[in-house]
Write a protein that holds these residues in place. Sequence first.
Motif, PDB file in Angstrom:
ATOM      1  N   ARG A  51       0.843  -1.197   0.000  1.00  0.00           N
ATOM      2  CA  ARG A  51       0.000   0.000   0.000  1.00  0.00           C
ATOM      3  C   ARG A  51       0.873   1.239   0.000  1.00  0.00           C
ATOM      4  N   VAL A  52       0.430   2.246  -0.744  1.00  0.00           N
ATOM      5  CA  VAL A  52       1.126   3.532  -0.774  1.00  0.00           C
ATOM      6  C   VAL A  52       0.100   4.630  -0.531  1.00  0.00           C
ATOM      7  N   LYS A  53       0.476   5.585   0.315  1.00  0.00           N
ATOM      8  CA  LYS A  53      -0.436   6.650   0.703  1.00  0.00           C
ATOM      9  C   LYS A  53       0.370   7.906   1.015  1.00  0.00           C
ATOM     10  N   ALA A  54      -0.160   9.059   0.602  1.00  0.00           N
ATOM     11  CA  ALA A  54       0.446  10.339   0.978  1.00  0.00           C
ATOM     12  C   ALA A  54       0.090  10.620   2.433  1.00  0.00           C
ATOM     13  N   LEU A  55       1.081  11.035   3.223  1.00  0.00           N
ATOM     14  CA  LEU A  55       0.791  11.348   4.621  1.00  0.00           C
ATOM     15  C   LEU A  55      -0.076  12.598   4.706  1.00  0.00           C
ATOM     16  N   PRO A  56      -1.000  12.655   5.670  1.00  0.00           N
ATOM     17  CA  PRO A  56      -1.890  13.809   5.801  1.00  0.00           C
ATOM     18  C   PRO A  56      -1.119  15.111   6.010  1.00  0.00           C
ATOM     19  N   GLY A  57      -1.692  16.190   5.478  1.00  0.00           N
ATOM     20  CA  GLY A  57      -1.088  17.504   5.656  1.00  0.00           C
ATOM     21  C   GLY A  57       0.026  17.817   4.683  1.00  0.00           C
ATOM     22  N   VAL A  61       3.465  15.443  -5.410  1.00  0.00           N
ATOM     23  CA  VAL A  61       3.474  15.698  -6.850  1.00  0.00           C
ATOM     24  C   VAL A  61       3.283  14.378  -7.582  1.00  0.00           C
ATOM     25  N   ALA A  62       2.822  14.466  -8.820  1.00  0.00           N
ATOM     26  CA  ALA A  62       2.640  13.256  -9.625  1.00  0.00           C
ATOM     27  C   ALA A  62       3.986  12.561  -9.800  1.00  0.00           C
ATOM     28  N   THR A  63       3.974  11.256  -9.765  1.00  0.00           N
ATOM     29  CA  THR A  63       5.215  10.505  -9.888  1.00  0.00           C
ATOM     30  C   THR A  63       4.938   9.081 -10.353  1.00  0.00           C
ATOM     31  N   SER A  88       1.397   4.787 -11.818  1.00  0.00           N
ATOM     32  CA  SER A  88       1.380   6.247 -11.894  1.00  0.00           C
ATOM     33  C   SER A  88       0.556   6.803 -10.743  1.00  0.00           C
ATOM     34  N   LEU A  89       1.168   7.673  -9.950  1.00  0.00           N
ATOM     35  CA  LEU A  89       0.461   8.313  -8.845  1.00  0.00           C
ATOM     36  C   LEU A  89       0.181   9.766  -9.217  1.00  0.00           C
ATOM     37  N   PRO A  90      -1.051  10.247  -8.994  1.00  0.00           N
ATOM     38  CA  PRO A  90      -1.397  11.621  -9.347  1.00  0.00           C
ATOM     39  C   PRO A  90      -0.947  12.612  -8.274  1.00  0.00           C
ATOM     40  N   ILE A  91      -1.154  13.884  -8.556  1.00  0.00           N
ATOM     41  CA  ILE A  91      -0.950  14.927  -7.549  1.00  0.00           C
ATOM     42  C   ILE A  91      -1.966  14.705  -6.436  1.00  0.00           C
ATOM     43  N   ILE A  92      -1.513  14.805  -5.202  1.00  0.00           N
ATOM     44  CA  ILE A  92      -2.417  14.689  -4.061  1.00  0.00           C
ATOM     45  C   ILE A  92      -2.319  15.988  -3.277  1.00  0.00           C
ATOM     46  N   THR A  93      -3.455  16.662  -3.124  1.00  0.00           N
ATOM     47  CA  THR A  93      -3.509  17.928  -2.412  1.00  0.00           C
ATOM     48  C   THR A  93      -4.040  17.693  -1.004  1.00  0.00           C
ATOM     49  N   ALA A  94      -3.301  18.187  -0.017  1.00  0.00           N
ATOM     50  CA  ALA A  94      -3.688  18.000   1.378  1.00  0.00           C
ATOM     51  C   ALA A  94      -5.003  18.699   1.673  1.00  0.00           C
ATOM     52  N   THR A 130       7.589  18.532  -1.006  1.00  0.00           N
ATOM     53  CA  THR A 130       6.793  18.971   0.138  1.00  0.00           C
ATOM     54  C   THR A 130       5.967  17.848   0.745  1.00  0.00           C
ATOM     55  N   GLY A 131       6.007  16.673   0.180  1.00  0.00           N
ATOM     56  CA  GLY A 131       5.169  15.585   0.671  1.00  0.00           C
ATOM     57  C   GLY A 131       5.955  14.344   1.020  1.00  0.00           C
ATOM     58  N   VAL A 132       5.272  13.432   1.656  1.00  0.00           N
ATOM     59  CA  VAL A 132       5.866  12.154   2.038  1.00  0.00           C
ATOM     60  C   VAL A 132       4.901  11.051   1.622  1.00  0.00           C
ATOM     61  N   LEU A 133       5.417  10.068   0.907  1.00  0.00           N
ATOM     62  CA  LEU A 133       4.622   8.895   0.555  1.00  0.00           C
ATOM     63  C   LEU A 133       5.009   7.761   1.500  1.00  0.00           C
ATOM     64  N   SER A 134       4.021   7.208   2.168  1.00  0.00           N
ATOM     65  CA  SER A 134       4.229   6.105   3.094  1.00  0.00           C
ATOM     66  C   SER A 134       3.921   4.800   2.361  1.00  0.00           C
TER      67      SER A 134
END
Length: 142
Positions: A51-57, A61-63, A88-94, A130-134
């Motif tokens: 599983r991959v998830k952007a951390l909250p807050g 960026v797309a990658t 492909s992961l899209p942009i994720i906006t907090a 600016t983000g972290v993917l867990s």
Amino acid sequence: MAGNALPIWPRIPKIGAGQLTTSVVTGNDLTNAALIFTADSTNGSVSYEIRVKALPGNNSVATAFRIHINNGSAVGTSGNNTLILELSLPIITASATLSNGDYSILMTRGGILLPPSYRVYASIGTSQSTGVLSVTAFGGDF
């Protein structure tokens, strides 16, 4: 020679995790990749899901998200690594009111069967300035 006719089940559940931020991997050298799962050194292991998830807050960026298998030897040697999956992961906006999407990758054929000491790495193709993917891997040791 007869093969094993009995089902095999993991004896110990296992969860591995890592985070992806600014280190990118553009080839097969996994020096900057995140180690997310290590197989049992005696009997090997199986990984059923990643599983991959952007951390909250954090905005991401797309990658291109990638999963690699390493044969237990030096990660800097390309011949020791193999790319097995890309997503492909899209942009994720907090958001304070909306959940961030997560991506669940189920391994086919009963999971990735890993020989003793093999390792699973995750990487990205674009820096998450600016983000972290867990990243979390679920499986078990034989």
